[in-house]
Scaffold this active site. Structure first.
Site, PDB file in Angstrom:
ATOM      1  N   SER A  40      25.483 -49.686 -41.162  1.00  0.00           N
ATOM      2  CA  SER A  40      24.104 -49.802 -40.667  1.00  0.00           C
ATOM      3  C   SER A  40      23.140 -48.913 -41.436  1.00  0.00           C
ATOM      4  O   SER A  40      21.955 -48.878 -41.140  1.00  0.00           O
ATOM      5  CB  SER A  40      24.058 -49.447 -39.172  1.00  0.00           C
ATOM      6  OG  SER A  40      24.634 -48.179 -38.957  1.00  0.00           O
ATOM      7  N   ASN A 127      28.372 -42.300 -30.260  1.00  0.00           N
ATOM      8  CA  ASN A 127      27.830 -43.178 -29.201  1.00  0.00           C
ATOM      9  C   ASN A 127      26.666 -42.525 -28.453  1.00  0.00           C
ATOM     10  O   ASN A 127      25.635 -43.151 -28.234  1.00  0.00           O
ATOM     11  CB  ASN A 127      28.939 -43.573 -28.226  1.00  0.00           C
ATOM     12  CG  ASN A 127      30.050 -44.352 -28.911  1.00  0.00           C
ATOM     13  OD1 ASN A 127      29.901 -44.732 -30.080  1.00  0.00           O
ATOM     14  ND2 ASN A 127      31.147 -44.573 -28.211  1.00  0.00           N
ATOM     15  N   THR A 172     -13.649 -72.695 -18.752  1.00  0.00           N
ATOM     16  CA  THR A 172     -12.341 -72.932 -18.130  1.00  0.00           C
ATOM     17  C   THR A 172     -11.921 -74.286 -18.686  1.00  0.00           C
ATOM     18  O   THR A 172     -12.779 -75.152 -18.929  1.00  0.00           O
ATOM     19  CB  THR A 172     -12.410 -72.992 -16.587  1.00  0.00           C
ATOM     20  OG1 THR A 172     -13.294 -74.040 -16.211  1.00  0.00           O
ATOM     21  CG2 THR A 172     -12.918 -71.676 -15.988  1.00  0.00           C
ATOM     22  N   HIS A 173     -10.645 -74.441 -18.931  1.00  0.00           N
ATOM     23  CA  HIS A 173     -10.120 -75.658 -19.587  1.00  0.00           C
ATOM     24  C   HIS A 173     -10.804 -75.892 -20.938  1.00  0.00           C
ATOM     25  O   HIS A 173     -10.907 -77.026 -21.389  1.00  0.00           O
ATOM     26  CB  HIS A 173     -10.299 -76.898 -18.712  1.00  0.00           C
ATOM     27  CG  HIS A 173      -9.878 -76.689 -17.288  1.00  0.00           C
ATOM     28  ND1 HIS A 173      -8.603 -76.917 -16.841  1.00  0.00           N
ATOM     29  CD2 HIS A 173     -10.555 -76.217 -16.205  1.00  0.00           C
ATOM     30  CE1 HIS A 173      -8.518 -76.635 -15.552  1.00  0.00           C
ATOM     31  NE2 HIS A 173      -9.691 -76.180 -15.130  1.00  0.00           N
ATOM     32  N   SER A 294      -9.279 -70.422 -50.044  1.00  0.00           N
ATOM     33  CA  SER A 294      -8.296 -71.466 -50.326  1.00  0.00           C
ATOM     34  C   SER A 294      -8.199 -71.628 -51.834  1.00  0.00           C
ATOM     35  O   SER A 294      -9.192 -71.513 -52.538  1.00  0.00           O
ATOM     36  CB  SER A 294      -8.746 -72.767 -49.669  1.00  0.00           C
ATOM     37  OG  SER A 294      -8.178 -73.867 -50.346  1.00  0.00           O
ATOM     38  N   LYS A 300     -13.888 -72.560 -48.580  1.00  0.00           N
ATOM     39  CA  LYS A 300     -13.169 -72.061 -47.413  1.00  0.00           C
ATOM     40  C   LYS A 300     -13.186 -70.540 -47.265  1.00  0.00           C
ATOM     41  O   LYS A 300     -13.090 -69.805 -48.237  1.00  0.00           O
ATOM     42  CB  LYS A 300     -11.696 -72.518 -47.468  1.00  0.00           C
ATOM     43  CG  LYS A 300     -11.515 -73.997 -47.316  1.00  0.00           C
ATOM     44  CD  LYS A 300     -11.611 -74.463 -45.869  1.00  0.00           C
ATOM     45  CE  LYS A 300     -10.480 -73.913 -45.072  1.00  0.00           C
ATOM     46  NZ  LYS A 300      -9.594 -74.901 -44.524  1.00  0.00           N
ATOM     47  N   GLU A 307      -4.942 -65.336 -37.455  1.00  0.00           N
ATOM     48  CA  GLU A 307      -3.884 -66.353 -37.462  1.00  0.00           C
ATOM     49  C   GLU A 307      -2.508 -65.702 -37.568  1.00  0.00           C
ATOM     50  O   GLU A 307      -1.554 -66.095 -36.901  1.00  0.00           O
ATOM     51  CB  GLU A 307      -4.090 -67.326 -38.629  1.00  0.00           C
ATOM     52  CG  GLU A 307      -5.241 -68.291 -38.398  1.00  0.00           C
ATOM     53  CD  GLU A 307      -5.490 -69.154 -39.627  1.00  0.00           C
ATOM     54  OE1 GLU A 307      -4.629 -69.970 -39.965  1.00  0.00           O
ATOM     55  OE2 GLU A 307      -6.548 -68.979 -40.265  1.00  0.00           O
ATOM     56  N   TYR A 334      30.116 -48.283 -24.677  1.00  0.00           N
ATOM     57  CA  TYR A 334      29.553 -48.615 -25.982  1.00  0.00           C
ATOM     58  C   TYR A 334      30.345 -49.728 -26.656  1.00  0.00           C
ATOM     59  O   TYR A 334      31.573 -49.737 -26.633  1.00  0.00           O
ATOM     60  CB  TYR A 334      29.542 -47.377 -26.895  1.00  0.00           C
ATOM     61  CG  TYR A 334      29.030 -47.710 -28.287  1.00  0.00           C
ATOM     62  CD1 TYR A 334      27.674 -47.683 -28.567  1.00  0.00           C
ATOM     63  CD2 TYR A 334      29.910 -48.111 -29.294  1.00  0.00           C
ATOM     64  CE1 TYR A 334      27.207 -48.036 -29.815  1.00  0.00           C
ATOM     65  CE2 TYR A 334      29.446 -48.462 -30.552  1.00  0.00           C
ATOM     66  CZ  TYR A 334      28.087 -48.428 -30.809  1.00  0.00           C
ATOM     67  OH  TYR A 334      27.624 -48.780 -32.035  1.00  0.00           O
ATOM     68  N   GLN A 339      24.795 -51.746 -32.262  1.00  0.00           N
ATOM     69  CA  GLN A 339      24.201 -51.419 -33.560  1.00  0.00           C
ATOM     70  C   GLN A 339      23.087 -52.411 -33.912  1.00  0.00           C
ATOM     71  O   GLN A 339      22.185 -52.106 -34.683  1.00  0.00           O
ATOM     72  CB  GLN A 339      25.304 -51.440 -34.621  1.00  0.00           C
ATOM     73  CG  GLN A 339      24.851 -51.050 -35.996  1.00  0.00           C
ATOM     74  CD  GLN A 339      26.033 -50.739 -36.882  1.00  0.00           C
ATOM     75  OE1 GLN A 339      26.707 -49.733 -36.713  1.00  0.00           O
ATOM     76  NE2 GLN A 339      26.306 -51.618 -37.833  1.00  0.00           N
TER      77      GLN A 339
HETATM   78  N1  ARG Z   1      25.970 -47.009 -36.221  1.00  0.00           N
HETATM   79  C1  ARG Z   1      26.371 -47.049 -34.860  1.00  0.00           C
HETATM   80  C2  ARG Z   1      25.294 -47.711 -34.014  1.00  0.00           C
HETATM   81  O1  ARG Z   1      24.218 -47.839 -34.480  1.00  0.00           O
HETATM   82  C3  ARG Z   1      26.626 -45.663 -34.365  1.00  0.00           C
HETATM   83  C4  ARG Z   1      27.613 -45.590 -33.264  1.00  0.00           C
HETATM   84  C5  ARG Z   1      28.934 -45.997 -33.735  1.00  0.00           C
HETATM   85  N2  ARG Z   1      29.943 -45.697 -32.816  1.00  0.00           N
HETATM   86  C6  ARG Z   1      31.181 -46.173 -32.951  1.00  0.00           C
HETATM   87  N3  ARG Z   1      32.055 -45.834 -32.070  1.00  0.00           N
HETATM   88  N4  ARG Z   1      31.514 -46.977 -33.917  1.00  0.00           N
HETATM   89  O2  ARG Z   1      25.493 -48.121 -32.892  1.00  0.00           O
END
Ligand code: ARG
Length: 477
Positions: A40, A127, A172-173, A294, A300, A307, A334, A339
């Site tokens: 990650s 965790n 309205t509408h 445009s 334009k 938008e 967890y 993640q």
């Molecule tokens: N990168 C993990 C997350 O974002 C951190 C926690 C990972 N914990 C584990 N037991 N693998 O959730």
């Protein structure tokens, strides 16, 4: 945006084949693709400074509870200080081999200060660590967003203050309904944003609780002091169940729901700006710097910013659905699924910050065309309700008045004129109760002035609403 990890230029000991934080029990290295799939660090590196903040508080508590030595704490502080500088200057080299922000920093710390670095993780798990980091990050983001909402509200109030007497058709509408002032219309968005800011403030209370100390899921056998860490990190308290502490992402979902509502409000304003800028309406003009042209049609000028805001509402709502779906059916405690909370959350925060910033600027750069608004309000029999109310005040039951006015509107329509253009004897065809004081009632100004109660469109009331808003905004600044 944070940089991508520099995988080609690996540093000193960060270059590892194995993730030594947990590879001890494994017989073969993790497959290359799996490593990339599970890592990650590419996106969670933006938590680095919050991770360091959390680690400093954790280490201080460990030392205060004699779980690590004073010397260890000194070393950890020194090492984390250096890492903070490396992160801020962009020198820190992130490694996918080290999976995530937590292990990257821990490894670097150990390289810098040795055993003290290895002791930092005592009584903690990634965790509870990651849950803490995300909460610190989100608390910070909420504070920034609250200020940005305030700036946009100020821009709306400033523009409204110039237009308490600028009359436009209220719809309205999307059909002309009754005249309102442009200022009154803008103040409706101020109110929406006021609720949005309230929602963020309320959500912040639940973000602002400390998971650390829950460790992996069950708590820890070390004599820790969670309240002390909470105090050091300015949390309002600790998460009171360790299983819930590591697995709860309600706070992120709540935040994203509030965010989706902010975007929904802005998408409505955007839609109105787009309509008002269309030559069919011609009520406003948006400054050139918020529009584009445009490549084929030289004439334009497109309202790209509103938008895009309207469009980006979809992605923020999508992020909310992603987070809800991510949590659905997850068993305690967890799971690696969690993640996946980061990218939607970061994307929502980034989108919202940019949108609010640009919006406050854009509202400051709007040109209002009161003549076009007024002409539109003069069409569509916007004062028909005022005529009915007039008859009621002279004693006619409302339903009968409604019927009489409907016939008068049809009569005027056939003649291609407004109610106010009909002669007195013509109006009297529909009710004998009409006398020449009716003409004051049928004007746009008369219609506005008559709605003189709190929340009404009378200029006096809109001015009062603006004054209340300014007071609230000044208190928050
Ligand atoms: N990168 C993990 C997350 O974002 C951190 C926690 C990972 N914990 C584990 N037991 N693998 O959730």
């Amino acid at each position: 945006m944070q940089e991508k990890p520099k995988q080609d230029k690996q540093p000193q000991e960060n270059q590892t084949q194995e993730n030594h934080a947990w590879s001890g029990r494994f017989n073969e290295p993790v497959a290359e693709l799996v490593k990339r799939y599970t890592a990650s660090v590419e996106f969670d590196q933006r938590l680095a400074l919050f991770d360091i903040q959390g680690s400093l508080a954790h280490a201080q508590m460990l030392a205060a509870c004699n779980i690590i030595s004073a010397q260890d704490l000194t070393d950890i502080r020194h090492g984390l200080g250096k890492i903070e500088n490396e992160v801020l200057s962009g020198e820190f080299v992130w490694s996918v081999d080290l999976e995530d922000v937590h292990l990257n920093i821990e490894k670097r710390l150990t390289t810098l200060v040795g055993d003290a670095g290895k002791r930092l993780h005592t009584g903690r798990s990634r965790n509870d660590q990651v849950a803490t980091d995300v909460r610190l990050y989100l608390r910070h983001a909420i504070d920034e967003l609250t200020l940005l909402i305030g700036s946009l509200q100020t821009a709306l109030v400033d523009l409204a203050a110039l237009h308490t007497q600028t009359i436009m058709p209220g719809f309205t509408h999307l059909q002309v309904a009754q005249p309102v002032s442009f200022g009154h219309h803008l103040m409706a968005y101020y109110e929406m944003l006021k609720r949005d800011a309230e929602r963020l403030r309320d959500c912040r209370k639940r973000v602002n609780r400390l998971p650390l100390g829950a460790a992996a899921l069950a708590g820890t056998s070390y004599p820790i002091k969670r309240e002390y860490v909470a105090e050091l990190l300015n949390f309002e308290g600790v998460c009171e169940n360790s299983l819930d502490a590591v697995s709860d992402r309600d706070f992120a979902i709540e935040f994203n729901a509030a965010a989706a509502l902010i975007m929904t409000h802005l998408s409505r304003l955007s839609e109105e700006l787009i309509l008002w800028m269309s030559p069919r309406f011609g009520f406003i003009d948006i400054a050139d710097r918020f529009c584009t042209g445009s490549s084929i049609m030289p004439q334009k000028k497109n309202p790209d910013v509103p938008e895009l805001v309207r469009g980006k509402t979809g992605r923020v709502t999508g992020n909310l659905v992603a987070l809800l779906t991510l949590m659905k059916g997850q068993p305690l405690a967890y799971n690696k699924d969690n993640q996946e909370d980061k990218e939607p959350l970061f994307d929502t925060v980034d989108t919202l910050i940019m949108t609010l910033r640009i919006y406050a600027d854009m509202m400051g750069g709007i040109t209002v065309k009161p003549e076009a608004m007024r002409n539109a309000a003069l069409q569509g029999y916007a004062t028909a309700t005022d005529l009915a109310d007039y008859l009621v005040k002279k004693g006619l039951p409302f339903r009968d008045a409604h019927e009489a006015v409907a016939l008068a509107v049809r009569y005027a329509e056939q003649r291609g004129c407004d109610l106010a253009d009909l002669k007195l004897d013509e109006l009297q065809l529909f009710s004998k109760l009409v006398s020449d004081d009716i003409y004051a009632v049928l004007t746009l100004e008369g219609s506005l002035a008559a709605r003189n109660h709190i929340g009404g469109t009378a200029p006096q009331q809109v001015e009062a609403a603006i004054a209340r808003a300014r007071k609230l905004l000044a208190n928050k600044a």
